[in-house]
Design a protein around this motif. Structure first.
Motif, PDB file in Angstrom:
ATOM      1  N   TYR A   1       0.863  -1.191   0.000  1.00 25.14           N
ATOM      2  CA  TYR A   1       0.000   0.000   0.000  1.00 25.14           C
ATOM      3  C   TYR A   1       0.895   1.236   0.000  1.00 25.14           C
ATOM      4  N   LEU A   2       0.537   2.213  -0.825  1.00 21.39           N
ATOM      5  CA  LEU A   2       1.309   3.459  -0.908  1.00 21.39           C
ATOM      6  C   LEU A   2       0.429   4.599  -0.415  1.00 21.39           C
ATOM      7  N   GLU A   3       0.899   5.296   0.597  1.00 24.10           N
ATOM      8  CA  GLU A   3       0.093   6.351   1.232  1.00 24.10           C
ATOM      9  C   GLU A   3       0.859   7.671   1.204  1.00 24.10           C
ATOM     10  N   ALA A   4       0.165   8.729   0.781  1.00 27.82           N
ATOM     11  CA  ALA A   4       0.808  10.042   0.656  1.00 27.82           C
ATOM     12  C   ALA A   4       1.201  10.638   2.008  1.00 27.82           C
ATOM     13  N   LYS A   5       0.389  10.416   3.022  1.00 28.83           N
ATOM     14  CA  LYS A   5       0.674  11.046   4.323  1.00 28.83           C
ATOM     15  C   LYS A   5       1.890  10.381   4.980  1.00 28.83           C
ATOM     16  N   PRO A   6       2.555  11.106   5.889  1.00 26.32           N
ATOM     17  CA  PRO A   6       3.742  10.512   6.538  1.00 26.32           C
ATOM     18  C   PRO A   6       3.391   9.414   7.539  1.00 26.32           C
ATOM     19  N   ARG A   7       2.178   9.400   8.013  1.00 24.80           N
ATOM     20  CA  ARG A   7       1.720   8.359   8.957  1.00 24.80           C
ATOM     21  C   ARG A   7       0.207   8.252   8.834  1.00 24.80           C
ATOM     22  N   PHE A   8      -0.382   7.201   9.438  1.00 28.43           N
ATOM     23  CA  PHE A   8      -1.821   7.036   9.309  1.00 28.43           C
ATOM     24  C   PHE A   8      -2.555   8.170  10.033  1.00 28.43           C
ATOM     25  N   ALA A   9      -3.546   8.726   9.396  1.00 26.77           N
ATOM     26  CA  ALA A   9      -4.421   9.711  10.053  1.00 26.77           C
ATOM     27  C   ALA A   9      -5.722   9.764   9.272  1.00 26.77           C
TER      28      ALA A   9
ATOM     29  N   TYR B   1       4.556   4.798   3.767  1.00 28.33           N
ATOM     30  CA  TYR B   1       4.009   6.143   3.959  1.00 28.33           C
ATOM     31  C   TYR B   1       4.893   7.170   3.238  1.00 28.33           C
ATOM     32  N   GLY B   2       4.349   8.364   3.040  1.00 29.28           N
ATOM     33  CA  GLY B   2       5.117   9.436   2.380  1.00 29.28           C
ATOM     34  C   GLY B   2       5.318   9.158   0.901  1.00 29.28           C
ATOM     35  N   GLN B   3       4.434   8.375   0.291  1.00 25.20           N
ATOM     36  CA  GLN B   3       4.526   8.053  -1.135  1.00 25.20           C
ATOM     37  C   GLN B   3       3.243   8.486  -1.821  1.00 25.20           C
ATOM     38  N   ARG B   4       3.286   9.639  -2.463  1.00 24.35           N
ATOM     39  CA  ARG B   4       2.095  10.111  -3.199  1.00 24.35           C
ATOM     40  C   ARG B   4       2.172   9.583  -4.626  1.00 24.35           C
ATOM     41  N   VAL B   5       1.212   8.772  -4.998  1.00 20.58           N
ATOM     42  CA  VAL B   5       1.220   8.186  -6.345  1.00 20.58           C
ATOM     43  C   VAL B   5       0.762   9.247  -7.344  1.00 20.58           C
TER      44      VAL B   5
ATOM     45  N   LEU C   1       1.345  -3.072 -14.480  1.00 22.10           N
ATOM     46  CA  LEU C   1       1.237  -1.618 -14.308  1.00 22.10           C
ATOM     47  C   LEU C   1       2.495  -1.068 -13.643  1.00 22.10           C
ATOM     48  N   ALA C   2       3.024   0.009 -14.174  1.00 19.05           N
ATOM     49  CA  ALA C   2       4.114   0.724 -13.499  1.00 19.05           C
ATOM     50  C   ALA C   2       3.481   1.918 -12.792  1.00 19.05           C
ATOM     51  N   VAL C   3       3.679   1.973 -11.489  1.00 24.07           N
ATOM     52  CA  VAL C   3       3.071   3.014 -10.664  1.00 24.07           C
ATOM     53  C   VAL C   3       4.186   3.957 -10.209  1.00 24.07           C
ATOM     54  N   THR C   4       4.007   5.251 -10.427  1.00 19.09           N
ATOM     55  CA  THR C   4       5.034   6.211 -10.013  1.00 19.09           C
ATOM     56  C   THR C   4       4.573   6.946  -8.762  1.00 19.09           C
ATOM     57  N   ALA C   5       5.456   6.990  -7.779  1.00 20.83           N
ATOM     58  CA  ALA C   5       5.140   7.701  -6.541  1.00 20.83           C
ATOM     59  C   ALA C   5       6.260   8.679  -6.223  1.00 20.83           C
TER      60      ALA C   5
ATOM     61  N   THR D   1      10.212  15.163  -0.855  1.00 18.32           N
ATOM     62  CA  THR D   1      11.314  15.919  -1.452  1.00 18.32           C
ATOM     63  C   THR D   1      11.227  15.921  -2.978  1.00 18.32           C
ATOM     64  N   GLY D   2      10.220  15.208  -3.524  1.00 15.92           N
ATOM     65  CA  GLY D   2      10.074  15.146  -4.977  1.00 15.92           C
ATOM     66  C   GLY D   2      10.770  13.932  -5.585  1.00 15.92           C
ATOM     67  N   ARG D   3      11.421  13.123  -4.750  1.00 14.68           N
ATOM     68  CA  ARG D   3      12.116  11.933  -5.280  1.00 14.68           C
ATOM     69  C   ARG D   3      11.091  10.898  -5.734  1.00 14.68           C
ATOM     70  N   GLN D   4      11.274  10.413  -6.967  1.00 14.14           N
ATOM     71  CA  GLN D   4      10.287   9.490  -7.526  1.00 14.14           C
ATOM     72  C   GLN D   4      10.738   8.038  -7.405  1.00 14.14           C
ATOM     73  N   THR D   5       9.763   7.164  -7.205  1.00 15.33           N
ATOM     74  CA  THR D   5      10.037   5.730  -7.172  1.00 15.33           C
ATOM     75  C   THR D   5       9.005   5.047  -8.052  1.00 15.33           C
ATOM     76  N   ARG D   6       9.445   4.021  -8.810  1.00 16.06           N
ATOM     77  CA  ARG D   6       8.489   3.260  -9.632  1.00 16.06           C
ATOM     78  C   ARG D   6       8.272   1.901  -8.994  1.00 16.06           C
ATOM     79  N   TYR D   7       7.058   1.440  -9.059  1.00 16.30           N
ATOM     80  CA  TYR D   7       6.698   0.110  -8.545  1.00 16.30           C
ATOM     81  C   TYR D   7       5.957  -0.624  -9.662  1.00 16.30           C
ATOM     82  N   LEU D   8       6.130  -1.939  -9.720  1.00 16.32           N
ATOM     83  CA  LEU D   8       5.385  -2.733 -10.702  1.00 16.32           C
ATOM     84  C   LEU D   8       4.334  -3.583  -9.988  1.00 16.32           C
ATOM     85  N   THR D   9       3.190  -3.720 -10.617  1.00 17.64           N
ATOM     86  CA  THR D   9       2.128  -4.532  -9.997  1.00 17.64           C
ATOM     87  C   THR D   9       1.228  -5.157 -11.063  1.00 17.64           C
ATOM     88  N   ARG D  10       0.672  -6.289 -10.694  1.00 22.24           N
ATOM     89  CA  ARG D  10      -0.292  -6.937 -11.620  1.00 22.24           C
ATOM     90  C   ARG D  10      -1.685  -6.297 -11.460  1.00 22.24           C
ATOM     91  N   ASP D  11      -2.070  -6.008 -10.215  1.00 24.35           N
ATOM     92  CA  ASP D  11      -3.395  -5.441  -9.957  1.00 24.35           C
ATOM     93  C   ASP D  11      -3.265  -4.189  -9.097  1.00 24.35           C
TER      94      ASP D  11
END
Ligand SMILES: Cc1cc2nc3c(=O)[nH]c(=O)nc-3n(C[C@H](O)[C@H](O)[C@H](O)COP(=O)(O)OP(=O)(O)OC[C@H]3O[C@@H](n4cnc5c(N)ncnc54)[C@H](O)[C@@H]3O)c2cc1C
Length: 434
Positions: free
Chosen positions: A41-49, A124-128, A144-148, A152-162
């Motif tokens: 799971y990729l969540e934009a916020k730094p922690r759950f809220a 956490y801290g990953q805004r897709v 699917l390639a998902v970009t988050a 700081t603006g640093r991007q990460t790519r993740y691969l997923t089937r669903d």
């Protein structure tokens, strides 16, 4: 940014109650012998809220605690609200309180408690920001390639089937305020506590505030401001003539039963729209009866004391808004016509709700491959041609699945249906909608 090699079975975008409930449902199925999905799971916020800027003092849940993350699916789950109370040593005192409705702060603490137990599955801290189909470098077909992006603006790519999208709504900003979105004096309710309270406290004098919108958030914010020690002057402005009560009577409440979802789904589109219109007063532009009494009482007491700090500008439309130095100038027009007036405000709070349009989300780039309308009964988007990855939606199916879709009511059951579909091997391509 290099292409990752690892392919997840599923990526959940957003880790609010919807995807948290899904993570629990998948975990409980795996414990019962189902295959364990490689889910992230990729969540934009730094922690759950859970809606942290609206955790107002004195605000209560608008749904029974029994409609928690799990109970309607599995009343014996260790992730229930009752289990949470038990771990906190508050179970009996909660019973003594004789209410089905915990405070919003307590429900948030429950969700934080549950999310902490599933922390391994969430980053956490990953805004897709987007998703696109790519060929699996290992040759297993399309994924699917998902970009988050982190803060700081640093991007990460993740691969997923669903993919399971559960990102909630986007603040709805009326057109009148479109040019003022970055003005420090205009704030949407979704940023209320962190923005407005420090401003009131720092001002050193009572600020002049406008609250716009006659729904639950507008009324809660108005009362919160009325209780603020800085004693702001508040205009409560809305188009309708009266604050209207939300209907939570028992027969009406049955529209939030999980079984009602199939009933809605099976109706033709015009019948679904008619149902939505008939029952919109359960959720939209309505206020809890208790809160209406409080607002009314406040104005009555003000009249008794010949005060003037609060004004109820009902039947009033905001027809223009312009920055005027640090302030915002509003043009106010009576809904039934008549003389226009204007007012300058230090703060304008837009309690104007949320918008959910798939074409404005991170899925926008997938438009050639998926249909943004007509998801299937299991919340899966229909796809075009040979597009293989499956995309499920939580909170974006109100039109097809009914008014409970954006709420907590059917959450526990909905995630079970999605979990079942995720664990079912990819069926033949769903027929693309005409
Ligand atoms: C103030 C308030 C009170 C409410 N009270 C009730 C209530 O009492 N009862 C009820 O039934 N419903 C209530 N609701 C409705 C609310 O929609 C649900 O309670 C619930 O929050 C829905 O959960 P969700 O996970 O679908 O969405 P959300 O809770 O909105 O969670 C979505 C998550 O996705 C994250 N996200 C968004 N975009 C991205 C992205 N691009 N990348 C990564 N992460 C992202 C967000 O940070 C957020 O954490 C309330 C809503 C509000 C605003």
């Amino acid at each position: 940014m290099s292409e990752p090699q690892h392919i997840h079975d599923m990526i959940g975008v957003g880790f609010g109650p919807s995807n948290l409930a899904l993570a629990i449902a998948l975990q409980e199925r795996a414990q019962a012998g189902a295959p364990k999905l490689d889910a992230l799971y990729l969540e934009a916020k730094p922690r759950f809220a859970w809606h942290p800027d609206m955790l107002l003092e004195g605000s209560d849940m608008q749904v029974s605690f029994i409609k928690d993350l799990v109970t309607l699916r599995n009343p014996a789950s260790p992730y229930s609200f009752l289990s949470y109370l038990h771990t906190q040593g508050r179970l009996e005192r909660f019973v003594n309180r004789k209410s089905f409705f915990p405070s919003r702060q307590e429900f948030n603490s429950y969700l934080v408690w549950a999310a902490a137990q599933l922390e391994d599955t969430c980053r956490y801290g990953q805004r897709v920001t987007g998703a696109e189909p790519v060929q699996d470098p290992g040759g297993s077909g399309e994924v699917l390639a998902v970009t988050a992006e982190d803060e700081t603006g640093r991007q990460t790519r993740y691969l997923t089937r669903d993919l399971v999208l559960a990102i909630g709504g986007k603040p709805a900003i009326p057109d009148t305020f479109a040019a003022l979105q970055d003005h420090p004096g205009v704030v949407h309710s979704s940023s209320y506590l962190s923005t407005v309270q420090p401003r009131l406290a720092a001002a050193g004098k009572p600020l002049k505030v406008a609250v716009i919108g006659s729904g639950q958030s507008g009324a809660e914010i108005f009362m919160d401001l009325a209780n603020d020690p800085s004693r702001p002057q508040v205009d409560f402005i809305f188009r309708s003539h009266a604050l209207k009560p939300s209907d939570d009577s028992p027969f009406v409440n049955e529209i939030f039963d999980a079984s009602f979802t199939s009933h809605v789904y099976q109706q033709p589109a015009d019948q679904r729209r008619a149902l939505m219109a008939e029952y919109s007063n359960t959720n939209y532009a309505v206020v809890d009866g208790d809160l209406i009494d409080q607002v009314y009482g406040l104005f009555y007491e003000q009249e008794v004391a010949s005060g003037s700090a609060y004004r109820l500008l009902r039947s009033t439309c905001v027809t223009a808004a312009a920055a005027s130095g640090q302030q915002t100038q509003l043009t106010l027009q009576p809904a039934q016509g008549g003389e226009t007036r204007s007012g300058a405000y230090d703060l304008v709070i837009l309690a104007t709700g949320y918008r959910r349009r798939l074409g404005e989300t991170l899925l926008a780039g997938l438009e050639p491959h998926v249909h943004f309308e007509s998801p299937d009964r299991n919340y899966r988007m229909r796809t075009c041609g040979t597009f293989r990855p499956r995309i499920f939606l939580q909170g974006y199916c109100e039109e097809t699945h009914g008014l409970s879709d954006t709420l907590l009511s059917v959450l526990a059951v909905r995630v079970d249906e999605i979990a079942e579909a995720l664990l079912t091997p990819q069926p033949a391509q769903l027929a693309a909608a005409e």
